[in-house]
Write a protein that holds these residues in place. Sequence first.
Motif, PDB file in Angstrom:
ATOM      1  N   UNK A 156      64.030 -57.781  49.777  1.00 46.36           N
ATOM      2  CA  UNK A 156      62.874 -56.984  49.359  1.00 46.36           C
ATOM      3  C   UNK A 156      61.593 -57.552  49.961  1.00 46.36           C
ATOM      4  N   UNK A 157      61.456 -58.861  49.904  1.00 46.10           N
ATOM      5  CA  UNK A 157      60.216 -59.495  50.362  1.00 46.10           C
ATOM      6  C   UNK A 157      60.071 -59.454  51.878  1.00 46.10           C
TER       7      UNK A 157
ATOM      8  N   UNK B  60      74.954 -53.938  57.624  1.00 49.08           N
ATOM      9  CA  UNK B  60      74.158 -54.515  56.541  1.00 49.08           C
ATOM     10  C   UNK B  60      74.084 -53.555  55.352  1.00 49.08           C
ATOM     11  N   UNK B  61      73.847 -52.285  55.656  1.00 51.99           N
ATOM     12  CA  UNK B  61      73.747 -51.282  54.588  1.00 51.99           C
ATOM     13  C   UNK B  61      75.060 -51.166  53.821  1.00 51.99           C
ATOM     14  N   UNK B  62      76.175 -51.221  54.532  1.00 51.83           N
ATOM     15  CA  UNK B  62      77.481 -51.129  53.876  1.00 51.83           C
ATOM     16  C   UNK B  62      77.763 -52.364  53.027  1.00 51.83           C
ATOM     17  N   UNK B  63      77.322 -53.539  53.509  1.00 54.47           N
ATOM     18  CA  UNK B  63      77.516 -54.763  52.730  1.00 54.47           C
ATOM     19  C   UNK B  63      76.731 -54.686  51.419  1.00 54.47           C
TER      20      UNK B  63
ATOM     21  N   UNK C  60      66.412 -52.066  54.312  1.00 54.68           N
ATOM     22  CA  UNK C  60      67.290 -52.040  53.140  1.00 54.68           C
ATOM     23  C   UNK C  60      66.569 -52.438  51.859  1.00 54.68           C
ATOM     24  N   UNK C  61      65.234 -52.453  51.902  1.00 52.39           N
ATOM     25  CA  UNK C  61      64.481 -52.911  50.736  1.00 52.39           C
ATOM     26  C   UNK C  61      64.783 -52.086  49.489  1.00 52.39           C
ATOM     27  N   UNK C  62      64.775 -50.759  49.613  1.00 55.28           N
ATOM     28  CA  UNK C  62      64.982 -49.913  48.435  1.00 55.28           C
ATOM     29  C   UNK C  62      66.363 -50.134  47.829  1.00 55.28           C
ATOM     30  N   UNK C  63      67.383 -50.293  48.675  1.00 60.17           N
ATOM     31  CA  UNK C  63      68.734 -50.554  48.166  1.00 60.17           C
ATOM     32  C   UNK C  63      68.770 -51.870  47.412  1.00 60.17           C
TER      33      UNK C  63
ATOM     34  N   UNK D  23      62.317 -43.257  46.750  1.00 59.78           N
ATOM     35  CA  UNK D  23      63.314 -44.236  46.317  1.00 59.78           C
ATOM     36  C   UNK D  23      62.916 -44.874  44.986  1.00 59.78           C
ATOM     37  N   UNK D  24      61.632 -45.162  44.824  1.00 63.78           N
ATOM     38  CA  UNK D  24      61.177 -45.716  43.552  1.00 63.78           C
ATOM     39  C   UNK D  24      61.422 -44.768  42.398  1.00 63.78           C
TER      40      UNK D  24
END
Length: 444
Positions: free
Chosen positions: A253-254, A228-231, A259-262, A293-294
Amino acid sequence: MWFRKNETQLDRIKNKLSQAMHKDADFSVFGASSHQYRVKEKLTAKELADWQAHNQVTLPEPYALFLTNVGNGGAGPYYGIYSIEKATSYTERQALLAKSVLHPGMTKEEWNHLTEPLTSDEDIPDEEYDDARNRVLGGMLCIGTQGCEYDMYLVLEGKYRGRIVYTSDFHPDHPFFFVYEDSFLDWYERWLDEIILDYDIGWFGSRMPGDENALIQIYQSASNEEIQAKALDGMFKFKEVSQITLDFLKSIVEQSSKNRATAVRLICKTSFDTGRKYILELLQSDEYEDFLQGLMILHASSKTANLTEFIPVILQRLDRIDDPETLRYAGYILEIYGAITLQNFAPFLCHADLKMQTTAIYAARSCENKLESWQIIEKMLKSGDPQVMKSSILYWGVIPHEKMLPYYKAVWPEYRTNPNFIEKFIGCLRELHLPDDYFDNEES
Protein backbone atom coordinates in the motif's frame (compact mmCIF):
# COMPACT_ATOMS: atom_id res chain seq x y z
CA MET A 1 8.04 -45.99 -8.89
CA TRP A 2 5.36 -43.65 -10.23
CA PHE A 3 2.60 -45.81 -8.76
CA ARG A 4 4.35 -46.03 -5.38
CA LYS A 5 4.52 -42.25 -5.22
CA ASN A 6 0.80 -41.99 -5.96
CA GLU A 7 0.03 -44.87 -3.67
CA THR A 8 1.38 -42.69 -0.87
CA GLN A 9 -0.74 -39.79 -2.10
CA LEU A 10 -3.80 -42.02 -2.26
CA ASP A 11 -3.21 -43.02 1.37
CA ARG A 12 -2.91 -39.36 2.33
CA ILE A 13 -6.15 -38.58 0.54
CA LYS A 14 -8.01 -41.35 2.36
CA ASN A 15 -6.75 -40.06 5.70
CA LYS A 16 -7.51 -36.46 4.83
CA LEU A 17 -11.07 -37.33 3.86
CA SER A 18 -11.62 -38.40 7.46
CA GLN A 19 -9.92 -35.25 8.75
CA ALA A 20 -12.02 -33.05 6.50
CA MET A 21 -15.22 -34.75 7.65
CA HIS A 22 -14.20 -34.12 11.26
CA LYS A 23 -13.21 -30.50 10.55
CA ASP A 24 -16.45 -29.72 8.71
CA ALA A 25 -18.78 -31.81 10.84
CA ASP A 26 -21.75 -29.54 10.17
CA PHE A 27 -21.09 -29.50 6.39
CA SER A 28 -20.74 -25.72 6.23
CA VAL A 29 -18.37 -25.88 3.23
CA PHE A 30 -20.25 -25.19 0.02
CA GLY A 31 -21.65 -28.41 -1.45
CA ALA A 32 -20.52 -30.60 1.44
CA SER A 33 -24.04 -31.50 2.52
CA SER A 34 -24.57 -33.21 -0.83
CA HIS A 35 -21.68 -35.68 -0.45
CA GLN A 36 -20.89 -35.49 3.30
CA TYR A 37 -17.26 -36.44 2.59
CA ARG A 38 -18.22 -39.96 1.63
CA VAL A 39 -17.06 -41.68 -1.53
CA LYS A 40 -18.86 -44.34 -3.52
CA GLU A 41 -17.75 -47.94 -3.92
CA LYS A 42 -14.49 -48.24 -5.84
CA LEU A 43 -14.34 -49.44 -9.43
CA THR A 44 -12.70 -52.80 -10.02
CA ALA A 45 -9.81 -52.99 -12.46
CA LYS A 46 -12.09 -54.91 -14.84
CA GLU A 47 -14.86 -52.29 -14.66
CA LEU A 48 -12.36 -49.58 -15.45
CA ALA A 49 -10.90 -51.57 -18.35
CA ASP A 50 -14.38 -52.29 -19.71
CA TRP A 51 -15.33 -48.61 -19.56
CA GLN A 52 -12.17 -47.55 -21.35
CA ALA A 53 -12.59 -50.18 -24.05
CA HIS A 54 -16.26 -49.35 -24.60
CA ASN A 55 -15.61 -45.59 -24.82
CA GLN A 56 -12.29 -45.87 -26.65
CA VAL A 57 -10.70 -43.60 -24.03
CA THR A 58 -7.73 -44.10 -21.71
CA LEU A 59 -8.27 -42.07 -18.57
CA PRO A 60 -5.39 -40.05 -17.07
CA GLU A 61 -3.72 -42.33 -14.54
CA PRO A 62 -4.19 -40.17 -11.39
CA TYR A 63 -7.94 -40.03 -12.02
CA ALA A 64 -8.09 -43.74 -12.82
CA LEU A 65 -6.24 -44.51 -9.57
CA PHE A 66 -8.77 -42.42 -7.66
CA LEU A 67 -11.66 -44.40 -9.15
CA THR A 68 -10.12 -47.78 -8.33
CA ASN A 69 -8.41 -46.96 -5.00
CA VAL A 70 -10.53 -44.25 -3.35
CA GLY A 71 -14.01 -44.28 -4.82
CA ASN A 72 -16.10 -44.09 -7.96
CA GLY A 73 -17.16 -40.51 -7.29
CA GLY A 74 -18.68 -38.95 -4.22
CA ALA A 75 -16.83 -36.48 -1.99
CA GLY A 76 -15.05 -33.71 -3.85
CA PRO A 77 -14.95 -29.98 -4.56
CA TYR A 78 -18.27 -28.18 -4.81
CA TYR A 79 -21.06 -30.78 -5.21
CA GLY A 80 -18.61 -33.65 -5.43
CA ILE A 81 -17.18 -35.91 -8.11
CA TYR A 82 -19.50 -37.73 -10.50
CA SER A 83 -19.35 -41.50 -10.77
CA ILE A 84 -17.80 -42.58 -14.06
CA GLU A 85 -21.26 -43.58 -15.26
CA LYS A 86 -22.74 -40.17 -14.48
CA ALA A 87 -19.70 -38.40 -15.93
CA THR A 88 -20.21 -40.30 -19.17
CA SER A 89 -23.90 -39.41 -19.28
CA TYR A 90 -23.05 -35.71 -18.93
CA THR A 91 -20.46 -35.81 -21.73
CA GLU A 92 -21.41 -36.00 -25.40
CA ARG A 93 -19.69 -38.95 -27.08
CA GLN A 94 -18.67 -36.71 -29.98
CA ALA A 95 -16.89 -34.42 -27.49
CA LEU A 96 -15.40 -37.33 -25.56
CA LEU A 97 -13.59 -38.59 -28.66
CA ALA A 98 -12.64 -35.18 -30.07
CA LYS A 99 -9.33 -33.36 -29.81
CA SER A 100 -8.81 -30.95 -26.94
CA VAL A 101 -8.49 -27.37 -28.20
CA LEU A 102 -8.47 -25.39 -24.97
CA HIS A 103 -5.26 -24.29 -23.30
CA PRO A 104 -4.39 -22.28 -20.15
CA GLY A 105 -3.06 -19.23 -21.95
CA MET A 106 -5.97 -18.89 -24.35
CA THR A 107 -6.48 -15.25 -25.29
CA LYS A 108 -9.84 -13.54 -25.44
CA GLU A 109 -9.46 -13.31 -29.21
CA GLU A 110 -8.83 -17.06 -29.56
CA TRP A 111 -11.77 -17.83 -27.29
CA ASN A 112 -14.13 -15.48 -29.10
CA HIS A 113 -13.18 -16.99 -32.46
CA LEU A 114 -13.71 -20.52 -31.12
CA THR A 115 -17.10 -19.77 -29.55
CA GLU A 116 -18.37 -17.33 -32.19
CA PRO A 117 -20.92 -19.84 -33.60
CA LEU A 118 -22.32 -20.29 -30.08
CA THR A 119 -22.68 -16.61 -29.23
CA SER A 120 -23.42 -14.72 -32.43
CA ASP A 121 -26.29 -16.60 -34.04
CA GLU A 122 -29.45 -17.10 -31.99
CA ASP A 123 -31.07 -19.01 -34.86
CA ILE A 124 -28.27 -21.53 -35.33
CA PRO A 125 -29.73 -25.02 -36.00
CA ASP A 126 -29.50 -27.42 -33.05
CA GLU A 127 -27.19 -29.80 -34.88
CA GLU A 128 -24.73 -27.03 -35.77
CA TYR A 129 -24.87 -25.70 -32.21
CA ASP A 130 -24.10 -29.15 -30.79
CA ASP A 131 -21.18 -29.59 -33.19
CA ALA A 132 -19.72 -26.21 -32.22
CA ARG A 133 -20.23 -26.92 -28.52
CA ASN A 134 -18.53 -30.30 -28.80
CA ARG A 135 -15.54 -28.69 -30.49
CA VAL A 136 -15.10 -26.38 -27.50
CA LEU A 137 -15.54 -29.21 -24.98
CA GLY A 138 -13.59 -31.72 -27.05
CA GLY A 139 -11.28 -34.22 -25.37
CA MET A 140 -12.73 -33.61 -21.91
CA LEU A 141 -14.88 -35.56 -19.44
CA CYS A 142 -17.43 -33.78 -17.25
CA ILE A 143 -16.56 -34.96 -13.72
CA GLY A 144 -18.74 -32.69 -11.57
CA THR A 145 -20.75 -29.50 -11.19
CA GLN A 146 -20.23 -26.31 -9.23
CA GLY A 147 -23.89 -25.42 -9.55
CA CYS A 148 -25.86 -23.27 -12.01
CA GLU A 149 -23.98 -23.13 -15.31
CA TYR A 150 -20.57 -24.03 -13.85
CA ASP A 151 -19.04 -27.48 -14.38
CA MET A 152 -15.71 -29.25 -13.89
CA TYR A 153 -14.02 -31.15 -16.70
CA LEU A 154 -10.98 -33.43 -16.91
CA VAL A 155 -8.77 -33.08 -19.99
CA LEU A 156 -8.31 -36.53 -21.54
CA GLU A 157 -5.77 -35.96 -24.29
CA GLY A 158 -3.16 -33.62 -25.66
CA LYS A 159 -0.56 -31.45 -23.95
CA TYR A 160 -2.79 -30.69 -20.97
CA ARG A 161 -4.01 -34.24 -20.36
CA GLY A 162 -4.96 -34.70 -16.72
CA ARG A 163 -5.69 -31.03 -15.98
CA ILE A 164 -8.96 -29.85 -14.47
CA VAL A 165 -10.93 -27.14 -16.30
CA TYR A 166 -13.70 -25.04 -14.78
CA THR A 167 -16.36 -24.16 -17.34
CA SER A 168 -19.31 -21.81 -17.52
CA ASP A 169 -21.53 -20.66 -20.34
CA PHE A 170 -19.86 -19.51 -23.54
CA HIS A 171 -19.49 -15.85 -22.60
CA PRO A 172 -17.44 -13.62 -24.92
CA ASP A 173 -14.05 -12.61 -23.49
CA HIS A 174 -14.21 -15.25 -20.72
CA PRO A 175 -12.23 -18.39 -21.63
CA PHE A 176 -12.65 -21.46 -19.47
CA PHE A 177 -10.31 -21.63 -16.46
CA PHE A 178 -7.55 -24.20 -16.01
CA VAL A 179 -6.81 -24.85 -12.32
CA TYR A 180 -3.21 -24.57 -11.16
CA GLU A 181 -2.58 -28.27 -10.42
CA ASP A 182 -1.26 -30.62 -13.11
CA SER A 183 -3.17 -33.70 -11.98
CA PHE A 184 -6.53 -34.72 -10.58
CA LEU A 185 -5.00 -36.08 -7.37
CA ASP A 186 -3.04 -32.88 -6.66
CA TRP A 187 -6.17 -30.80 -7.18
CA TYR A 188 -8.25 -33.13 -5.03
CA GLU A 189 -5.70 -33.20 -2.21
CA ARG A 190 -5.46 -29.42 -2.23
CA TRP A 191 -9.22 -29.28 -1.72
CA LEU A 192 -8.90 -31.46 1.39
CA ASP A 193 -5.91 -29.47 2.68
CA GLU A 194 -7.77 -26.18 2.43
CA ILE A 195 -10.76 -27.56 4.32
CA ILE A 196 -8.52 -28.93 7.07
CA LEU A 197 -6.65 -25.59 7.27
CA ASP A 198 -10.00 -23.77 7.54
CA TYR A 199 -9.48 -21.66 4.45
CA ASP A 200 -12.30 -19.80 2.76
CA ILE A 201 -12.88 -22.09 -0.22
CA GLY A 202 -16.10 -20.70 -1.66
CA TRP A 203 -14.43 -20.59 -5.10
CA PHE A 204 -11.97 -23.40 -4.53
CA GLY A 205 -9.33 -23.88 -7.20
CA SER A 206 -9.76 -20.52 -8.86
CA ARG A 207 -7.10 -18.86 -6.73
CA MET A 208 -3.36 -19.47 -6.64
CA PRO A 209 -2.40 -22.23 -4.18
CA GLY A 210 0.07 -21.81 -1.36
CA ASP A 211 0.27 -20.62 2.25
CA GLU A 212 1.06 -17.06 3.30
CA ASN A 213 4.84 -17.41 3.04
CA ALA A 214 4.68 -19.12 -0.36
CA LEU A 215 2.44 -16.42 -1.83
CA ILE A 216 4.64 -13.63 -0.45
CA GLN A 217 7.66 -15.24 -2.08
CA ILE A 218 5.83 -15.63 -5.38
CA TYR A 219 4.83 -11.97 -5.28
CA GLN A 220 8.33 -10.77 -4.48
CA SER A 221 9.97 -12.89 -7.18
CA ALA A 222 7.27 -12.37 -9.83
CA SER A 223 8.44 -11.31 -13.26
CA ASN A 224 5.28 -9.35 -14.06
CA GLU A 225 2.30 -7.61 -12.46
CA GLU A 226 -0.13 -10.34 -13.55
CA ILE A 227 1.62 -12.94 -11.38
CA GLN A 228 1.79 -10.46 -8.51
CA ALA A 229 -1.95 -9.85 -8.79
CA LYS A 230 -2.66 -13.58 -8.75
CA ALA A 231 -0.43 -14.07 -5.70
CA LEU A 232 -2.34 -11.38 -3.83
CA ASP A 233 -5.68 -12.78 -4.96
CA GLY A 234 -4.60 -16.14 -3.56
CA MET A 235 -4.50 -14.57 -0.10
CA PHE A 236 -8.26 -14.01 -0.06
CA LYS A 237 -8.67 -17.64 0.91
CA PHE A 238 -7.13 -16.91 4.32
CA LYS A 239 -9.66 -15.98 6.99
CA GLU A 240 -6.86 -14.41 9.03
CA VAL A 241 -3.24 -13.55 8.29
CA SER A 242 -0.12 -13.25 10.40
CA GLN A 243 1.52 -9.98 11.40
CA ILE A 244 4.29 -10.71 8.90
CA THR A 245 1.75 -10.90 6.08
CA LEU A 246 -0.03 -7.79 7.38
CA ASP A 247 3.26 -5.87 7.31
CA PHE A 248 3.91 -7.15 3.79
CA LEU A 249 0.51 -5.88 2.65
CA LYS A 250 1.12 -2.50 4.29
CA SER A 251 4.38 -2.19 2.37
CA ILE A 252 2.50 -2.72 -0.92
CA VAL A 253 0.00 0.00 0.00
CA GLU A 254 2.73 2.44 0.98
CA GLN A 255 4.58 1.83 -2.29
CA SER A 256 1.45 3.06 -4.12
CA SER A 257 1.75 0.18 -6.57
CA LYS A 258 -0.86 -1.00 -9.02
CA ASN A 259 -1.91 -3.61 -6.44
CA ARG A 260 -2.52 -1.08 -3.68
CA ALA A 261 -6.32 -1.42 -3.66
CA THR A 262 -6.13 -5.22 -3.50
CA ALA A 263 -3.71 -5.00 -0.58
CA VAL A 264 -6.09 -2.64 1.24
CA ARG A 265 -8.96 -5.09 0.70
CA LEU A 266 -6.86 -7.89 2.21
CA ILE A 267 -5.86 -5.74 5.19
CA CYS A 268 -9.49 -4.82 5.82
CA LYS A 269 -10.58 -8.46 5.60
CA THR A 270 -8.28 -9.24 8.53
CA SER A 271 -8.44 -5.93 10.43
CA PHE A 272 -10.78 -3.21 9.23
CA ASP A 273 -9.47 -0.78 11.82
CA THR A 274 -5.94 -1.22 10.47
CA GLY A 275 -7.21 -0.51 6.99
CA ARG A 276 -9.22 2.62 7.79
CA LYS A 277 -6.48 5.13 6.98
CA TYR A 278 -5.74 3.34 3.71
CA ILE A 279 -9.38 3.47 2.67
CA LEU A 280 -9.40 7.21 3.32
CA GLU A 281 -6.33 7.54 1.10
CA LEU A 282 -8.13 5.69 -1.69
CA LEU A 283 -11.23 7.85 -1.34
CA GLN A 284 -9.14 11.04 -1.43
CA SER A 285 -6.85 9.90 -4.24
CA ASP A 286 -6.66 11.84 -7.49
CA GLU A 287 -7.02 8.51 -9.31
CA TYR A 288 -10.69 7.92 -10.07
CA GLU A 289 -10.29 4.14 -9.96
CA ASP A 290 -8.94 4.41 -6.39
CA PHE A 291 -12.16 6.15 -5.34
CA LEU A 292 -14.25 3.31 -6.77
CA GLN A 293 -12.06 0.69 -5.10
CA GLY A 294 -12.42 2.47 -1.77
CA LEU A 295 -16.20 2.45 -2.12
CA MET A 296 -16.20 -1.24 -2.96
CA ILE A 297 -14.11 -2.04 0.12
CA LEU A 298 -16.49 -0.05 2.30
CA HIS A 299 -19.48 -1.83 0.80
CA ALA A 300 -17.90 -5.23 1.52
CA SER A 301 -17.37 -4.16 5.16
CA SER A 302 -20.66 -2.33 5.66
CA LYS A 303 -22.37 -5.10 7.63
CA THR A 304 -19.66 -5.36 10.28
CA ALA A 305 -17.89 -1.97 10.46
CA ASN A 306 -18.92 1.55 11.41
CA LEU A 307 -18.41 3.71 8.33
CA THR A 308 -19.58 7.05 9.75
CA GLU A 309 -16.22 8.78 9.32
CA PHE A 310 -16.23 8.06 5.57
CA ILE A 311 -19.61 9.63 4.79
CA PRO A 312 -18.42 13.27 4.62
CA VAL A 313 -15.55 12.26 2.33
CA ILE A 314 -17.92 10.49 -0.06
CA LEU A 315 -20.35 13.42 -0.05
CA GLN A 316 -17.53 15.83 -0.83
CA ARG A 317 -16.62 13.81 -3.90
CA LEU A 318 -20.10 13.23 -5.30
CA ASP A 319 -19.57 15.83 -7.98
CA ARG A 320 -16.68 13.79 -9.39
CA ILE A 321 -18.76 10.67 -10.00
CA ASP A 322 -19.39 10.14 -13.69
CA ASP A 323 -20.29 6.46 -14.13
CA PRO A 324 -23.18 4.26 -12.89
CA GLU A 325 -21.00 1.69 -11.09
CA THR A 326 -19.30 4.26 -8.86
CA LEU A 327 -22.65 5.94 -8.21
CA ARG A 328 -24.18 2.59 -7.29
CA TYR A 329 -21.52 1.83 -4.66
CA ALA A 330 -21.68 5.36 -3.27
CA GLY A 331 -25.44 4.95 -3.03
CA TYR A 332 -25.16 1.66 -1.14
CA ILE A 333 -23.03 3.24 1.57
CA LEU A 334 -24.77 6.59 1.83
CA GLU A 335 -28.18 4.93 2.04
CA ILE A 336 -27.16 2.95 5.13
CA TYR A 337 -26.44 6.19 6.95
CA GLY A 338 -29.39 8.15 5.58
CA ALA A 339 -27.03 10.52 3.78
CA ILE A 340 -28.81 10.57 0.41
CA THR A 341 -31.14 13.47 -0.32
CA LEU A 342 -32.80 14.43 -3.56
CA GLN A 343 -30.80 17.66 -3.34
CA ASN A 344 -27.37 16.06 -3.26
CA PHE A 345 -28.40 13.46 -5.84
CA ALA A 346 -30.13 15.98 -8.13
CA PRO A 347 -27.25 16.06 -10.67
CA PHE A 348 -27.63 12.31 -11.13
CA LEU A 349 -31.43 12.25 -11.07
CA CYS A 350 -31.43 14.81 -13.88
CA HIS A 351 -28.40 13.44 -15.68
CA ALA A 352 -28.37 13.13 -19.46
CA ASP A 353 -27.34 9.47 -19.20
CA LEU A 354 -30.28 7.10 -18.61
CA LYS A 355 -28.23 4.61 -16.57
CA MET A 356 -27.08 7.37 -14.24
CA GLN A 357 -30.67 8.46 -13.76
CA THR A 358 -32.06 5.02 -13.02
CA THR A 359 -29.14 4.21 -10.71
CA ALA A 360 -29.79 7.43 -8.80
CA ILE A 361 -33.52 6.75 -8.57
CA TYR A 362 -32.84 3.35 -7.01
CA ALA A 363 -30.25 4.81 -4.63
CA ALA A 364 -32.71 7.49 -3.47
CA ARG A 365 -35.56 5.08 -2.86
CA SER A 366 -35.36 5.50 0.92
CA CYS A 367 -35.25 9.30 0.91
CA GLU A 368 -38.01 10.81 2.99
CA ASN A 369 -39.97 13.98 2.27
CA LYS A 370 -39.71 13.69 -1.49
CA LEU A 371 -42.59 16.13 -1.75
CA GLU A 372 -40.34 18.92 -0.52
CA SER A 373 -38.15 18.38 -3.58
CA TRP A 374 -40.89 18.23 -6.18
CA GLN A 375 -38.99 20.67 -8.43
CA ILE A 376 -36.15 18.13 -8.76
CA ILE A 377 -38.60 15.33 -9.52
CA GLU A 378 -40.39 17.42 -12.14
CA LYS A 379 -37.07 18.30 -13.80
CA MET A 380 -36.16 14.62 -13.76
CA LEU A 381 -39.43 13.59 -15.40
CA LYS A 382 -39.13 16.24 -18.10
CA SER A 383 -36.60 14.07 -19.89
CA GLY A 384 -39.62 12.06 -21.03
CA ASP A 385 -37.80 8.73 -20.99
CA PRO A 386 -40.29 5.95 -20.14
CA GLN A 387 -37.65 4.07 -18.11
CA VAL A 388 -37.19 7.05 -15.80
CA MET A 389 -40.90 7.16 -15.08
CA LYS A 390 -41.08 3.39 -14.60
CA SER A 391 -38.15 3.40 -12.20
CA SER A 392 -39.55 6.28 -10.17
CA ILE A 393 -42.93 4.59 -9.82
CA LEU A 394 -41.35 1.24 -9.00
CA TYR A 395 -38.97 2.55 -6.31
CA TRP A 396 -40.63 5.75 -5.12
CA GLY A 397 -44.29 5.12 -5.65
CA VAL A 398 -46.62 7.81 -7.04
CA ILE A 399 -45.69 11.17 -5.50
CA PRO A 400 -48.86 13.08 -4.48
CA HIS A 401 -48.11 16.54 -5.91
CA GLU A 402 -50.22 18.45 -8.41
CA LYS A 403 -47.16 19.21 -10.55
CA MET A 404 -46.65 15.49 -11.10
CA LEU A 405 -50.19 14.80 -12.30
CA PRO A 406 -49.60 15.49 -16.02
CA TYR A 407 -46.72 13.01 -16.06
CA TYR A 408 -48.73 10.34 -14.25
CA LYS A 409 -51.74 10.91 -16.48
CA ALA A 410 -49.56 10.31 -19.54
CA VAL A 411 -48.57 6.82 -18.33
CA TRP A 412 -51.86 5.94 -16.65
CA PRO A 413 -53.10 3.76 -19.56
CA GLU A 414 -50.05 1.52 -19.10
CA TYR A 415 -50.71 1.00 -15.38
CA ARG A 416 -54.50 1.14 -15.05
CA THR A 417 -54.90 -2.66 -15.31
CA ASN A 418 -51.88 -3.57 -13.22
CA PRO A 419 -53.01 -4.47 -9.68
CA ASN A 420 -49.51 -3.91 -8.34
CA PHE A 421 -49.60 -0.22 -9.24
CA ILE A 422 -53.22 0.91 -9.51
CA GLU A 423 -53.53 1.44 -5.75
CA LYS A 424 -50.49 3.75 -5.82
CA PHE A 425 -52.15 5.96 -8.42
CA ILE A 426 -55.49 5.98 -6.60
CA GLY A 427 -53.74 6.72 -3.31
CA CYS A 428 -52.02 9.74 -4.87
CA LEU A 429 -55.36 11.10 -6.13
CA ARG A 430 -57.06 10.67 -2.78
CA GLU A 431 -54.25 12.50 -0.97
CA LEU A 432 -54.86 15.39 -3.37
CA HIS A 433 -58.64 15.09 -2.79
CA LEU A 434 -59.24 14.20 -6.41
CA PRO A 435 -61.73 11.62 -7.73
CA ASP A 436 -60.53 8.09 -8.46
CA ASP A 437 -61.37 8.53 -12.13
CA TYR A 438 -59.31 11.73 -12.47
CA PHE A 439 -56.80 10.18 -14.87
CA ASP A 440 -59.65 8.87 -17.04
CA ASN A 441 -61.27 12.26 -17.29
CA GLU A 442 -60.43 13.90 -20.61
CA GLU A 443 -60.88 17.37 -19.11
CA SER A 444 -58.45 16.90 -16.23
